[in-house]
Design a protein around this motif. Sequence first.
Motif, short mmCIF file in Angstrom:
data_model
loop_
_atom_site.label_atom_id
_atom_site.label_comp_id
_atom_site.label_asym_id
_atom_site.label_seq_id
_atom_site.Cartn_x
_atom_site.Cartn_y
_atom_site.Cartn_z
N ALA A 124 0.82 -1.21 0.00
CA ALA A 124 0.00 0.00 0.00
C ALA A 124 0.86 1.26 0.00
CB ALA A 124 -0.93 0.00 1.21
N ARG A 125 2.12 1.12 0.43
CA ARG A 125 3.06 2.24 0.41
C ARG A 125 4.05 2.15 -0.74
NH1 ARG A 125 3.56 4.60 5.52
NH2 ARG A 125 5.04 6.02 4.49
N GLY A 126 3.76 1.25 -1.68
CA GLY A 126 4.59 1.14 -2.86
C GLY A 126 5.83 0.29 -2.73
N LEU A 127 5.89 -0.54 -1.68
CA LEU A 127 7.07 -1.38 -1.45
C LEU A 127 6.70 -2.86 -1.52
CD1 LEU A 127 8.68 0.53 1.55
CD2 LEU A 127 9.46 0.53 -0.83
N HIS A 128 7.60 -3.65 -2.07
CA HIS A 128 7.44 -5.10 -2.12
C HIS A 128 8.69 -5.76 -1.55
CE1 HIS A 128 4.63 -3.65 -5.22
NE2 HIS A 128 3.90 -4.69 -4.88
N HIS A 129 8.56 -7.01 -1.22
CA HIS A 129 9.72 -7.74 -0.69
C HIS A 129 10.61 -8.25 -1.81
CE1 HIS A 129 12.18 -10.61 1.49
NE2 HIS A 129 11.74 -10.11 2.62
N HIS A 130 10.00 -8.92 -2.77
CA HIS A 130 10.66 -9.47 -3.96
C HIS A 130 11.41 -10.78 -3.70
CE1 HIS A 130 10.00 -5.82 -6.43
NE2 HIS A 130 10.24 -5.16 -5.32
N LEU A 131 11.77 -11.07 -2.45
CA LEU A 131 12.53 -12.29 -2.15
C LEU A 131 11.90 -13.03 -0.96
CD1 LEU A 131 16.28 -11.18 -2.52
CD2 LEU A 131 15.01 -12.75 -3.99
N VAL A 132 10.59 -13.18 -0.97
CA VAL A 132 9.92 -13.87 0.13
C VAL A 132 10.37 -15.33 0.17
CG1 VAL A 132 7.71 -14.51 1.15
CG2 VAL A 132 7.94 -12.35 -0.07
N SER A 133 10.83 -15.76 1.32
CA SER A 133 11.28 -17.15 1.49
C SER A 133 11.05 -17.55 2.94
CB SER A 133 12.77 -17.26 1.16
OG SER A 133 13.55 -16.67 2.21
N PRO A 134 11.15 -18.84 3.25
CA PRO A 134 10.99 -19.24 4.65
C PRO A 134 12.01 -18.59 5.58
CG PRO A 134 10.77 -21.14 3.21
CD PRO A 134 11.24 -20.00 2.35
N ASP A 135 13.15 -18.18 5.06
CA ASP A 135 14.14 -17.54 5.92
C ASP A 135 13.76 -16.10 6.24
OD1 ASP A 135 16.75 -18.13 7.22
OD2 ASP A 135 17.38 -16.34 6.12
N ALA A 136 12.97 -15.47 5.38
CA ALA A 136 12.54 -14.09 5.62
C ALA A 136 11.41 -14.02 6.64
CB ALA A 136 12.10 -13.45 4.31
N ILE A 137 10.72 -15.11 6.88
CA ILE A 137 9.59 -15.15 7.81
C ILE A 137 10.09 -15.67 9.14
CG2 ILE A 137 7.32 -16.14 8.27
CD1 ILE A 137 6.92 -16.30 5.23
N ARG A 138 9.97 -14.86 10.17
CA ARG A 138 10.48 -15.21 11.50
C ARG A 138 9.32 -15.32 12.48
NH1 ARG A 138 15.75 -15.90 9.68
NH2 ARG A 138 16.49 -15.80 11.83
N VAL A 139 9.33 -16.35 13.29
CA VAL A 139 8.29 -16.56 14.29
C VAL A 139 8.88 -16.31 15.67
CG1 VAL A 139 6.61 -18.19 15.25
CG2 VAL A 139 7.13 -18.23 12.80
N LEU A 140 8.29 -15.41 16.42
CA LEU A 140 8.79 -15.02 17.72
C LEU A 140 8.40 -16.04 18.78
CD1 LEU A 140 7.89 -11.21 17.59
CD2 LEU A 140 9.88 -12.38 16.66
N ALA A 141 9.00 -15.90 19.96
CA ALA A 141 8.73 -16.84 21.04
C ALA A 141 7.27 -16.83 21.45
CB ALA A 141 9.64 -16.53 22.23
N ASP A 142 6.61 -15.68 21.32
CA ASP A 142 5.20 -15.59 21.71
C ASP A 142 4.25 -15.95 20.57
OD1 ASP A 142 5.41 -13.42 20.02
OD2 ASP A 142 4.82 -11.91 21.50
N GLY A 143 4.80 -16.40 19.44
CA GLY A 143 3.98 -16.79 18.30
C GLY A 143 3.80 -15.70 17.27
N GLY A 144 4.25 -14.49 17.58
CA GLY A 144 4.14 -13.40 16.61
C GLY A 144 4.98 -13.66 15.38
N VAL A 145 4.64 -13.00 14.30
CA VAL A 145 5.32 -13.21 13.02
C VAL A 145 5.91 -11.89 12.55
CG1 VAL A 145 5.00 -13.84 10.59
CG2 VAL A 145 3.79 -15.11 12.39
#
Length: 212
Positions: A124-145
């Motif tokens: 919505a702000r004109g930015l994309h990731h372009h390299l989404v991968s399992p390594d880019a997605i991090r799960v915190l100790a409380d379950g947050g992403v």
Amino acid sequence: LGPGSLLATQRYAVRERLAAAPRWERWDCHDTTLDRPVVAVTFPAGAPDAAAAIDVARRAASLEDPRLVRILDVVVQDDIAAIIEEPLPQARSLTRIIHDGPLPSEEARRIIGEAATALASAEARGLHHHLVSPDAIRVLADGGVKVRGLSYEAALAGIDIDDVRAGSLRDAQGLGSCLYAALAARWPLSTPPTAVSSTTNPTSTTPPTGAG
């Protein structure tokens, strides 16, 4: 650059290298001004794609979605540039999580859904990731992403981050592939999901504890 180096007029004290990619490194640092841990993504300031990465990191720093890793500062010092990120203590990458086996479908949908919502707010702000991968997605100790590396990692890889349509397609494909990987514990594409290696144990997908 190495342990003991100082960045931004001696503000950020470099402590330990956490990961390395062909065109950048990620370091655990200490912010001596605010007395807090931070993470620095460093790369040569004179690299061909450095200006694009610096520009997009500064734009991404204004995003407020809590599911995106916050960019705290952008530094150019002599021949080194650094993007200062919030640390993710004890967070695990999706890569590491699915190393133990597939996730239940509800949990897989939850994690990827959170990542998708984060990327939608960036789009919505004109930015994309372009390299989404399992390594880019991090799960915190409380379950947050949290999603890390928005746009600037792609810029450093030489990807045209100004192509909005291509960015949308890449992010959609990346999220779909991550969902498949979470459900099947297997990457569905012919290309590897990430070229990043941990420097604490190159044979392991477990990120270092601490700054993350």
